[in-house]
Scaffold this motif. Structure first.
Motif, PDB file in Angstrom:
ATOM      1  N   TYR A 264     -12.783   2.055   5.332  1.00  0.00           N
ATOM      2  CA  TYR A 264     -11.986   1.664   6.492  1.00  0.00           C
ATOM      3  C   TYR A 264     -12.393   2.540   7.677  1.00  0.00           C
ATOM      4  CZ  TYR A 264      -9.266  -0.648   2.895  1.00  0.00           C
ATOM      5  OH  TYR A 264      -8.893  -1.441   1.839  1.00  0.00           O
ATOM      6  N   ASP A 266     -12.800   2.741  12.347  1.00  0.00           N
ATOM      7  CA  ASP A 266     -12.234   2.273  13.613  1.00  0.00           C
ATOM      8  C   ASP A 266     -13.243   1.373  14.327  1.00  0.00           C
ATOM      9  OD1 ASP A 266     -14.130   4.007  14.543  1.00  0.00           O
ATOM     10  OD2 ASP A 266     -12.722   5.489  15.300  1.00  0.00           O
ATOM     11  N   SER A 283     -10.638  -1.526  12.044  1.00  0.00           N
ATOM     12  CA  SER A 283      -9.266  -1.643  12.549  1.00  0.00           C
ATOM     13  C   SER A 283      -9.187  -2.779  13.571  1.00  0.00           C
ATOM     14  CB  SER A 283      -8.836  -0.327  13.205  1.00  0.00           C
ATOM     15  OG  SER A 283      -9.682  -0.011  14.291  1.00  0.00           O
ATOM     16  N   LYS A 294      -4.723  -5.097   3.712  1.00  0.00           N
ATOM     17  CA  LYS A 294      -3.982  -4.949   4.953  1.00  0.00           C
ATOM     18  C   LYS A 294      -3.185  -3.645   4.965  1.00  0.00           C
ATOM     19  CE  LYS A 294      -0.914  -7.540   8.025  1.00  0.00           C
ATOM     20  NZ  LYS A 294      -0.149  -8.804   8.195  1.00  0.00           N
ATOM     21  N   ARG A 295      -2.572  -3.318   3.823  1.00  0.00           N
ATOM     22  CA  ARG A 295      -1.818  -2.069   3.747  1.00  0.00           C
ATOM     23  C   ARG A 295      -2.745  -0.856   3.833  1.00  0.00           C
ATOM     24  NH1 ARG A 295       0.923  -5.045  -0.277  1.00  0.00           N
ATOM     25  NH2 ARG A 295      -0.215  -3.941  -1.931  1.00  0.00           N
ATOM     26  N   GLU A 296      -3.895  -0.937   3.198  1.00  0.00           N
ATOM     27  CA  GLU A 296      -4.839   0.176   3.252  1.00  0.00           C
ATOM     28  C   GLU A 296      -5.458   0.331   4.641  1.00  0.00           C
ATOM     29  OE1 GLU A 296      -6.313   0.161  -1.422  1.00  0.00           O
ATOM     30  OE2 GLU A 296      -7.563  -0.712   0.145  1.00  0.00           O
ATOM     31  N   ARG A 298      -3.893  -0.203   7.377  1.00  0.00           N
ATOM     32  CA  ARG A 298      -2.897   0.480   8.193  1.00  0.00           C
ATOM     33  C   ARG A 298      -2.974   1.999   7.993  1.00  0.00           C
ATOM     34  NH1 ARG A 298       1.320  -3.072   6.300  1.00  0.00           N
ATOM     35  NH2 ARG A 298       1.534  -4.893   7.637  1.00  0.00           N
ATOM     36  N   ARG A 299      -3.415   2.419   6.821  1.00  0.00           N
ATOM     37  CA  ARG A 299      -3.512   3.850   6.533  1.00  0.00           C
ATOM     38  C   ARG A 299      -4.787   4.473   7.095  1.00  0.00           C
ATOM     39  NH1 ARG A 299      -0.720   6.963   3.682  1.00  0.00           N
ATOM     40  NH2 ARG A 299      -2.570   8.206   3.195  1.00  0.00           N
ATOM     41  N   ARG A 300      -5.598   3.703   7.812  1.00  0.00           N
ATOM     42  CA  ARG A 300      -6.825   4.265   8.374  1.00  0.00           C
ATOM     43  C   ARG A 300      -6.528   5.417   9.315  1.00  0.00           C
ATOM     44  NH1 ARG A 300      -9.585   5.398  12.326  1.00  0.00           N
ATOM     45  NH2 ARG A 300      -7.800   4.851  13.613  1.00  0.00           N
ATOM     46  N   SER A 301      -5.444   5.308  10.076  1.00  0.00           N
ATOM     47  CA  SER A 301      -5.113   6.351  11.051  1.00  0.00           C
ATOM     48  C   SER A 301      -4.623   7.641  10.397  1.00  0.00           C
ATOM     49  CB  SER A 301      -4.032   5.842  12.012  1.00  0.00           C
ATOM     50  OG  SER A 301      -2.867   5.451  11.303  1.00  0.00           O
TER      51      SER A 301
END
Length: 372
Positions: A264, A266, A283, A294-296, A298-301
């Motif tokens: 994942y 940016d 992202s 999709k949940r993972e 979101r955890r990129r940040s």
């Protein structure tokens, strides 16, 4: 060299390094530390791999946590002042004077006091928006630096040993004297650290940072011990993020011994060159993003606070090591330090749980009935 000199005069420094009695001489050759760093080479990655192995053995990191990673880049600033034209010209004048005094080259005039006053006034005029007077001080600094360069070249002409010693500093001083503020192409941002690059990450507080770009890889899913740095590498030359992703993923797989299923990143990685582009999710991407992905995504940040810890608690926030090799070593050592801090926090948690359970067992009343 400065650290070695301070060690001889500082009893606290000597006690911290294990000495029982005060030493009046340095116990090793000063150049041994530089030779040791050169002998390390790329072996610091083995230290990072060892920290991950210890985390895995302690139960803080699981094998399944290594299959989905987050990749991002940041800037490792060098220990240099903000490079204005006046500061660079003044630094070049001081550097050439120091080098000439060290090798016994007697200059016609040093211009140290004039340069110091001119650099100070240039900063004041720029702050007051009096740019004509500011440019006048810059012209004065450039002319004095040019005089010193020509004077040194006249004095060392016909002496091959001195010509070799002054070749690199004179080249840097000439570059600083000739470069302009808004020119295109390569520029020199530090007289003593020519490897420094100007990198703009689009931050409002710091539009430009001076150092080297660094790539950081962490596990996407939170492991029992938290987020660990799986790979860290300095990227000299400030390459495009997307052109580095393939090499970063391959090196991470080699380091961890585990194949990466999903990565994942940016939007700076658009146009990447990964062999299997379907396992890389950017992202803001909509196509193919659903459910667990999709949940993972979101955890990129979550990698951003890890970079913040590397800079605040580690040494990624300011690099004091010399050269490109020092910058690369500082990135790896900051990652290793972060992993060991997470391991220690995990062991403290286990110790607290064990002590809590032990105290709870001891406080329980004895339920066994006494024999009649």
């Amino acid at each position: 060299m400065k650290a070695c000199a301070n060690w001889v005069h500082d009893p606290y420094f000597q006690f911290f390094t294990g000495e029982e009695f005060f030493q009046h001489t340095f116990p090793h050759e000063w150049s041994d530390l530089s030779h040791w760093r050169k002998r390390l080479g790329d072996k610091l990655e083995l230290l990072l791999a060892e920290s991950l192995r210890v985390a895995h053995d302690a139960g803080a990191l699981r094998s399944q946590d290594l299959k989905r990673v987050t990749v991002d880049t940041t800037v490792q600033p060098k220990a240099v002042t903000f490079p204005t034209d006046a500061k660079l010209l003044h630094a070049a004048i001081k550097g050439l004077n120091r080098l000439a005094a060290r090798h016994g080259v007697r200059l016609r005039q040093s211009y140290c006091q004039i340069a110091r006053t001119a650099a100070m006034m240039a900063g004041r005029y720029a702050h007051a928006k009096q740019f004509k007077r500011h440019q006048r001080q810059l012209r004065l600094l450039r002319s004095r630096l040019g005089r010193i360069i020509r004077d040194i070249r006249r004095k060392i002409e016909g002496q091959p040993a001195l010509e070799d010693v002054f070749a690199l500093p004179l080249g840097r001083a000439t570059q600083i004297r000739s470069q302009q503020q808004r020119q295109r192409g390569w520029k020199l941002y530090s007289f003593h650290a020519p490897e420094v690059e100007c990198i703009g990450k689009g931050k409002a507080a710091a539009p430009y940072e001076f150092g080297v770009k660094a790539s950081i890889v962490t596990n996407n899913r939170k492991a029992p011990g938290g987020l660990f740095v799986l790979h860290a590498k300095a990227l000299p030359g400030s390459p495009y993020d997307g052109h580095t992703l393939r090499d970063i993923i391959e090196r991470t797989e080699t380091l961890t011994g585990c194949t990466i299923q999903r990565a994942y990143v940016d939007k700076g990685y658009r146009g990447h060159d990964v062999q299997n582009p379907r396992r890389v999710f950017i992202s803001g991407q909509k196509r193919g993003v659903f459910g667990v992905i999709k949940r993972e995504l979101r955890r990129r940040s979550a990698i951003e606070p890890i970079i913040g810890h590397l800079k605040a608690e580690g040494h990624l926030g300011r690099c004091y090591l010399k050269g490109r090799a020092g910058g690369a070593a500082n990135v790896l050592l900051s990652a290793v330090g972060h992993n060991f801090r997470r391991i220690l926090a995990w062991l403290r948690l286990l110790c607290c749980l064990f002590l809590t359970a032990l105290v709870a067992v001891n406080n329980q009343p004895n339920r066994l009935k006494s024999a009649c």
